[in-house]
Design a protein around this motif. Structure first.
Motif, mmCIF file in Angstrom:
data_model
loop_
_atom_site.group_PDB
_atom_site.id
_atom_site.type_symbol
_atom_site.label_atom_id
_atom_site.label_comp_id
_atom_site.label_asym_id
_atom_site.label_seq_id
_atom_site.Cartn_x
_atom_site.Cartn_y
_atom_site.Cartn_z
ATOM 1 N N GLU A 200 -8.174 -9.662 -3.819
ATOM 2 C CA GLU A 200 -7.464 -8.335 -2.661
ATOM 3 C C GLU A 200 -7.791 -7.986 -1.815
ATOM 4 O OE1 GLU A 200 -9.704 -6.004 -6.405
ATOM 5 O OE2 GLU A 200 -8.341 -5.988 -8.104
ATOM 6 N N MET A 201 -7.350 -6.746 -1.265
ATOM 7 C CA MET A 201 -7.667 -6.798 0.258
ATOM 8 C C MET A 201 -6.592 -5.258 0.777
ATOM 9 S SD MET A 201 -4.874 -9.248 2.179
ATOM 10 C CE MET A 201 -5.258 -8.062 3.977
ATOM 11 N N VAL A 202 -7.523 -5.180 1.285
ATOM 12 C CA VAL A 202 -7.017 -3.655 1.365
ATOM 13 C C VAL A 202 -6.059 -3.443 2.540
ATOM 14 C CG1 VAL A 202 -7.496 -1.124 1.851
ATOM 15 C CG2 VAL A 202 -8.725 -2.127 1.101
ATOM 16 N N ILE A 203 -4.749 -2.510 2.816
ATOM 17 C CA ILE A 203 -4.313 -2.398 4.402
ATOM 18 C C ILE A 203 -3.813 -1.254 3.798
ATOM 19 C CG2 ILE A 203 -2.942 -5.304 3.824
ATOM 20 C CD1 ILE A 203 -0.926 -3.672 3.018
ATOM 21 N N LEU A 204 -4.181 -1.238 6.668
ATOM 22 C CA LEU A 204 -2.620 0.686 5.581
ATOM 23 C C LEU A 204 -1.309 0.026 6.477
ATOM 24 C CD1 LEU A 204 -3.708 3.344 6.596
ATOM 25 C CD2 LEU A 204 -4.235 2.008 9.044
ATOM 26 N N ARG A 205 -0.789 1.093 5.580
ATOM 27 C CA ARG A 205 1.244 0.625 5.794
ATOM 28 C C ARG A 205 1.112 2.601 5.710
ATOM 29 N NH1 ARG A 205 3.980 -2.146 0.535
ATOM 30 N NH2 ARG A 205 3.005 0.099 -0.264
ATOM 31 N N ASN A 206 2.701 2.270 6.819
ATOM 32 C CA ASN A 206 3.551 3.372 7.170
ATOM 33 C C ASN A 206 4.582 4.029 5.875
ATOM 34 O OD1 ASN A 206 2.013 4.331 8.924
ATOM 35 N ND2 ASN A 206 3.869 2.560 10.679
ATOM 36 N N GLU A 207 4.126 5.218 4.943
ATOM 37 C CA GLU A 207 5.189 5.446 4.136
ATOM 38 C C GLU A 207 5.659 6.580 4.844
ATOM 39 O OE1 GLU A 207 3.665 4.927 0.601
ATOM 40 O OE2 GLU A 207 2.753 2.824 0.664
ATOM 41 N N ILE A 208 6.808 7.367 3.823
ATOM 42 C CA ILE A 208 7.148 8.073 3.808
ATOM 43 C C ILE A 208 6.887 9.126 2.972
ATOM 44 C CG2 ILE A 208 9.249 7.501 5.429
ATOM 45 C CD1 ILE A 208 10.812 7.743 3.055
ATOM 46 N N GLU A 209 6.781 10.873 2.993
ATOM 47 C CA GLU A 209 6.345 11.843 2.496
ATOM 48 C C GLU A 209 7.215 11.825 0.907
ATOM 49 O OE1 GLU A 209 6.977 15.508 4.862
ATOM 50 O OE2 GLU A 209 4.488 15.146 4.156
#
Length: 233
Positions: A66-75
């Motif tokens: 398991e790993m944590v990533i930060l992603r750009n998403e839209i609301e």
């Protein structure tokens, strides 16, 4: 005429995210691939309206980490009305899996109006797997996490894992109901494809890994077909 045929394929990828629906904002992956995601992989390789896939078992060749990533998403969802990404962009954390591999065993189940024998579709599927052909690139949960596939080899055997996975998503039934026109979808039948309106209904099952295998209850597919008003043999 035989109306069911078994197929097996090995799939793997560098990253995967099979989102648990109980987490509303941040994406948190199930520990292993869901039957719904496995069906999506198979349909990317080969699909015809005359049959449907029923996942029978999933073998965990590599559980991954398991790993944590930060992603750009839209609301909001993308629709027919354009909008500026900069106005709706959000950064969200995702708990994803890294370096995973699975064996997918599924049955090709003919629909009641199919006339060709099941081995025709089974052999087509196997040839496409051997050649690396697909309608579109399969993915592991989300489109940016590309999946690779190949025929299962003699040395491909699941890891000796035993663990409870809790309630896992089996699949989603698209129920045709004019009184609840929450969404539109395509329904296939003997007369061809047509547009229908209704709603979706998620089906879950109590998932457990035993000796590296996740067994999928066949009776849950009967419930899905009943909801969709389909008649399968």
């Amino acid at each position: 005429m035989e109306r069911k045929g078994m197929v097996t394929v090995k799939v793997w990828g560098k990253y995967a995210c099979f989102t648990r629906p109980e987490f509303k904002v941040e994406r948190v992956s199930y520990p292993v691939i869901t039957p719904s995601a496995a069906r999506g992989v198979l349909e990317a390789i080969f699909w015809k309206p005359e049959f449907r896939y029923e996942i029978r078992a999933i073998g965990v060749l590599k559980k991954g980490s398991e790993m944590v990533i930060l992603r750009n998403e839209i609301e909001q969802r993308q629709g027919s009305n354009p909008f500026f990404i900069e106005d709706t962009r959000q950064q969200r954390c995702s708990l994803v899996l890294k370096n995973v591999a699975y064996l997918i065993r599924a049955e090709i189940v003919l629909r009641s109006w199919a006339t060709d024998p099941v081995y025709k579709y089974r052999d087509q599927f196997n040839r496409r797997v051997e050649r690396g052909q697909c309608y579109h690139r399969p993915y592991l949960g989300t489109r940016e996490f590309t999946a690779f596939f190949a025929p299962a080899g003699e040395g491909d055997w699941p890891q000796p894992l035993d663990m409870d996975l809790g309630n896992m998503l089996l699949d989603i039934a698209y129920v045709e109901d004019p009184t609840r026109p929450e969404m539109e979808f395509v329904r296939h039948g003997p007369g061809g494809a047509r547009r229908a309106s209704g709603y979706h209904h998620a089906l879950f099952f109590a998932a457990r890994l035993e000796a590296g295998w996740l067994r999928v209850p066949a009776e849950r597919y009967r419930e899905l077909y009943l909801l969709e008003g389909e008649d399968y043999v």
